[in-house]
Design an enzyme around this catalytic site. Structure first.
Site, PDB file in Angstrom:
ATOM      1  N   ARG A 122      10.379  -8.326  10.321  1.00  0.00           N
ATOM      2  CA  ARG A 122       8.878  -8.233  10.801  1.00  0.00           C
ATOM      3  C   ARG A 122       8.276  -9.156  10.004  1.00  0.00           C
ATOM      4  O   ARG A 122       8.253  -9.760   8.906  1.00  0.00           O
ATOM      5  CB  ARG A 122       8.444  -6.873  10.228  1.00  0.00           C
ATOM      6  CG  ARG A 122       9.257  -5.698  11.263  1.00  0.00           C
ATOM      7  CD  ARG A 122       8.794  -4.403  10.736  1.00  0.00           C
ATOM      8  NE  ARG A 122       7.374  -4.000  11.394  1.00  0.00           N
ATOM      9  CZ  ARG A 122       6.694  -3.060  10.820  1.00  0.00           C
ATOM     10  NH1 ARG A 122       7.498  -1.788  10.541  1.00  0.00           N
ATOM     11  NH2 ARG A 122       5.566  -2.541  11.455  1.00  0.00           N
ATOM     12  N   GLN A 170      -2.683  -4.550   8.966  1.00  0.00           N
ATOM     13  CA  GLN A 170      -2.359  -4.198   7.674  1.00  0.00           C
ATOM     14  C   GLN A 170      -2.515  -5.397   6.389  1.00  0.00           C
ATOM     15  O   GLN A 170      -2.394  -4.967   5.293  1.00  0.00           O
ATOM     16  CB  GLN A 170      -0.761  -3.789   7.417  1.00  0.00           C
ATOM     17  CG  GLN A 170      -0.527  -2.439   8.158  1.00  0.00           C
ATOM     18  CD  GLN A 170       0.847  -2.027   8.377  1.00  0.00           C
ATOM     19  OE1 GLN A 170       1.769  -3.023   8.292  1.00  0.00           O
ATOM     20  NE2 GLN A 170       1.237  -0.956   9.015  1.00  0.00           N
ATOM     21  N   ASP A 311       0.429   2.508  18.142  1.00  0.00           N
ATOM     22  CA  ASP A 311       1.670   3.479  17.829  1.00  0.00           C
ATOM     23  C   ASP A 311       1.660   4.537  18.635  1.00  0.00           C
ATOM     24  O   ASP A 311       2.780   5.211  18.523  1.00  0.00           O
ATOM     25  CB  ASP A 311       1.269   4.077  16.149  1.00  0.00           C
ATOM     26  CG  ASP A 311       1.657   3.045  15.420  1.00  0.00           C
ATOM     27  OD1 ASP A 311       2.316   2.061  15.656  1.00  0.00           O
ATOM     28  OD2 ASP A 311       1.578   3.252  13.993  1.00  0.00           O
ATOM     29  N   ARG A 342       8.709  -2.659  20.836  1.00  0.00           N
ATOM     30  CA  ARG A 342       8.384  -1.397  21.503  1.00  0.00           C
ATOM     31  C   ARG A 342       8.027  -1.436  23.173  1.00  0.00           C
ATOM     32  O   ARG A 342       8.445  -0.518  23.892  1.00  0.00           O
ATOM     33  CB  ARG A 342       7.334  -0.544  20.910  1.00  0.00           C
ATOM     34  CG  ARG A 342       7.864  -0.045  19.493  1.00  0.00           C
ATOM     35  CD  ARG A 342       6.913   0.734  18.821  1.00  0.00           C
ATOM     36  NE  ARG A 342       7.358   1.214  17.731  1.00  0.00           N
ATOM     37  CZ  ARG A 342       6.554   1.682  16.541  1.00  0.00           C
ATOM     38  NH1 ARG A 342       5.356   1.386  16.665  1.00  0.00           N
ATOM     39  NH2 ARG A 342       7.207   2.097  15.387  1.00  0.00           N
ATOM     40  N   LYS A 408      12.053   8.302   8.881  1.00  0.00           N
ATOM     41  CA  LYS A 408      11.397   7.100   8.274  1.00  0.00           C
ATOM     42  C   LYS A 408       9.805   7.755   8.065  1.00  0.00           C
ATOM     43  O   LYS A 408       9.213   7.661   7.060  1.00  0.00           O
ATOM     44  CB  LYS A 408      11.182   5.900   9.284  1.00  0.00           C
ATOM     45  CG  LYS A 408      10.342   4.725   8.903  1.00  0.00           C
ATOM     46  CD  LYS A 408      10.489   3.772   9.790  1.00  0.00           C
ATOM     47  CE  LYS A 408      10.055   2.290   9.161  1.00  0.00           C
ATOM     48  NZ  LYS A 408       8.789   2.208   9.107  1.00  0.00           N
TER      49      LYS A 408
END
Ligand code: DC
Length: 637
Positions: A122, A170, A311, A342, A408
């Site tokens: 990532r 982030q 998400d 995704r 997770k």
């Protein structure tokens, strides 16, 4: 692999889900930097938050966590961090990786940061660029712009900088979080077409709650003052992203779900997902401390940007086939850099199930259809596994290849999912038989199964099988993590009186003295119980019912069983029976079963107890036939 048992009836559930991962990890880092003590309540215990806790501990932060009360106590450092003695390991956690990099720059020494392969792939590039502008030296120990990295903040100088928000919000959150602990005020300017911006607001809200001063009155500009943080008690909201799966199940399953611990004052952007469900026809009610979603008889399709709440895009994909018109999601190209790619993942897996789904420029398009049976690949991505579980609840024959990746962010996910099935469980022909060792419940359960023409499940044999596997793997039966791992890998099947464990006949072994000596410890392990409970429920649901015998069948496994029986006898009578079976002395057996009863009744998870509305049958001095007749009268009545 986990076969998902479909809902038999529309769900009707009120849920207490785990705390928010995003809030827990932010609050942990802030509390670690704060002056004084903090206690976080409704904290999430999952892989991602444990990663953060372990990294903060490496900086000398004193953190105590109590899983049973969902609280974490942190003794703040006041910004005085110790130098970690070894490399920081972020596991697969994106927030930990991103947040820990600027935190490391507060220490004037080189610090190595690394994690699992998934996080290594990532991107960190834009964050590293920003740190560079602050004079932080970075050594790339692997691929450029990715973990593993070495961060050296020896020459850190505060200056106002731009931070790109195009790949992830982030990066900005990570820099904001350390802002109050810098020697001077800093202004960060968010650059580019930023994604997931509600998370920036979340960061600011939590920072302010711990005493930070942030000026964000100008668009895309954030000035953080060097105030430090002040420790406090802080309650974490329920995780809105986790809640999305349950709202989706209610919306597409024509049911009703209430999630507590989140509401109108939420700082989580992902709560916006319920607005999408509302636009699709669901009824939604957002109260101060709970959110309720009720599904419509017909779910409409939608064309929607999910840039701010990406998400939950896989969640929407999971119910899209059940809508009456197509579902198009846009502005989410960047989610290819999440735990998996995704967009590709959801489209590929939906296609595998026969659904007309396609990748578009910046999102996906899903047409209505009936999913076929199939095994869904989880890509080691919790959100793919959770989303397709929702799809599996709404159609027949769906399995998830690697379900454990949900740990997770939500280790109890499948347990929560089971509460959606409670309504359907009422339709099953379940006879739940519980009681202590030697009470006569096994012979009774077998006889009743025969008379009722139902199949019989000896759940004690399942706990014994895990104990036997732990012994043969030389694992300490009290090692909670290792034994739970074994339970996860243990395949148990029954053929008549024989018990096969991972293909081997262990019928005798599971009744051995060695297994007797440790099985109560194995049965007190919450991780083992979760795995076996799931298997027991699935066994009965796939058969439309059954006679299940154990300690917690009526109280926990099937609280809505058609009939619950608690079988008991005096300890002396129980010891006498076991002595007749085994030839061992009554005294020896009495001591052994009393010891096991004590552990079984005093454990925290599902202790042996008479469950609500169970009938109590004392078998002392009664014949098996007499007892069976007594129970059958209740079952048929
Ligand atoms: O019924 P049994 O003696 O074979 O059970 C073996 C152990 O497993 C015993 O310590 C109780 C435990 N057990 C349990 O905790 N929950 C169940 N549903 C069944 C058995």
């Amino acid at each position: 692999m986990l076969q998902i048992d479909p809902l038999k009836r529309p769900p009707n559930a009120e849920l207490e889900l785990a705390g928010s991962k995003s809030i827990t990890n932010r609050a942990l880092l802030i509390a670690a930097l704060a002056e004084g003590k903090s206690t976080l309540s409704r904290a999430l215990f999952a892989e991602d938050t444990l990663a953060m806790i372990n990294c903060l501990q490496a900086f000398g932060i004193d953190i105590k966590h109590d899983h049973t009360t969902a609280t974490i106590a942190i003794n703040g450092s006041g910004g005085e961090l110790e130098t970690p003695q070894k490399e920081l390991w972020v596991r697969q956690s994106g927030t930990t990786a991103r947040f820990i990099l600027p935190l490391s720059a507060l220490v004037k020494a080189p610090i190595e940061v690394d994690g699992d392969n998934q996080i290594r792939s990532r991107p960190q590039h834009d964050l590293l660029l920003a740190l560079n502008k602050l004079g932080v030296e970075i050594a790339h120990n692997g691929e450029m712009g990715h973990l593993p990295l070495t961060i050296d903040g020896s020459n850190l100088t505060v200056t106002d900088i731009d931070v790109s928000g195009e790949t992830s919000s982030q990066y900005l959150s990570a820099l904001l979080l350390v802002g109050p602990c810098l020697p001077e005020k800093i202004t960060l300017t968010l650059d580019g077409n930023a994604v997931s911006t509600p998370y920036i607001q979340m960061t600011i809200e939590i920072m302010k709650a711990f005493g930070a001063q942030i000026d964000s009155s100008k668009p895309n500009s954030y000035t953080v003052h060097p105030t430090g943080y002040v420790g406090r008690d802080y309650e974490i909201e329920t995780d809105a992203s986790t809640a999305s799966y349950f709202f989706a199940a209610a919306a597409a399953g024509k049911g009703r779900v209430v999630v507590n611990g989140i509401g109108s004052n939420s700082i989580q952007g992902d709560l916006e997902f319920v607005e999408i469900l509302q636009q699709m026809g669901a009824q939604t009610l957002i109260r101060p401390n709970s959110v309720e979603v009720t599904g419509p008889t017909r779910l409409d399709g939608i064309d929607v940007s999910m840039k701010n709440i990406s998400d939950t895009a896989p969640t929407l994909a999971s119910i899209a086939p059940f809508a009456s018109s197509p579902v198009r999601v846009t502005d989410i190209g960047f989610i290819q850099h999440k735990e998996s790619d995704r967009v590709t993942a959801v489209v590929t897996e939906l296609q595998k199930l026969g659904i007309d789904a396609s990748i578009e420029d910046d999102g996906f398009l899903i047409k209505p259809g009936v999913p076929t049976r199939g095994i869904v690949h989880s890509y080691d991505d919790h959100r793919i596994a959770m989303a397709f579980t929702v799809l599996g609840l709404l159609s027949e024959g769906v399995a998830i290849d690697e379900p454990n990746c949900v740990a997770k962010t939500c280790p109890e996910f499948f347990e929560y999912v089971d509460t959606l099935r409670l309504e359907g469980d009422e339709q099953l022909d379940i006879l739940a038989i519980d009681g202590p060792a030697g009470s006569g419940k096994s012979s009774l359960a077998k006889l009743l199964a025969e008379r009722l023409r139902l199949e019989y499940l000896d759940t004690g044999a399942m706990y014994r099988s895990v104990a036997a596997e732990a012994l043969s793997a030389n694992v300490d039966p009290k090692d909670l993590h290792a034994v739970a791992e074994i339970a996860n890998k243990t395949d148990i099947s029954f053929e008549g009186q024989q018990v096969f464990v991972n293909g081997n006949d262990l019928t005798e072994m599971i009744r051995s003295a060695e297994v007797n000596a440790v099985v109560s410890h194995v049965a007190a392990n919450p991780g083992v119980r979760a795995v076996l409970r799931r298997a027991q429920r699935s066994w009965a649901r796939q058969r439309g019912g059954g006679v299940l015998e154990g300690r917690d069948i009526g109280s926990v496994v099937f609280p809505r069983a058609k009939l619950k029986v608690y079988v008991t006898a005096t300890p002396e009578e129980r010891a006498r029976r076991r002595s007749l079976e085994s030839g061992r002395s009554i005294e020896e057996i009495l001591a052994e079963i009393q010891g096991r009863d004590e552990i079984d009744s005093s454990r925290a998870d599902s202790p042996l107890a008479v469950s609500a509305n169970a009938i109590i049958v004392d078998t002392t001095g009664k014949s098996l036939d007499e007892v069976a007749e007594e129970v059958l009268r209740s079952f048929n009545g």
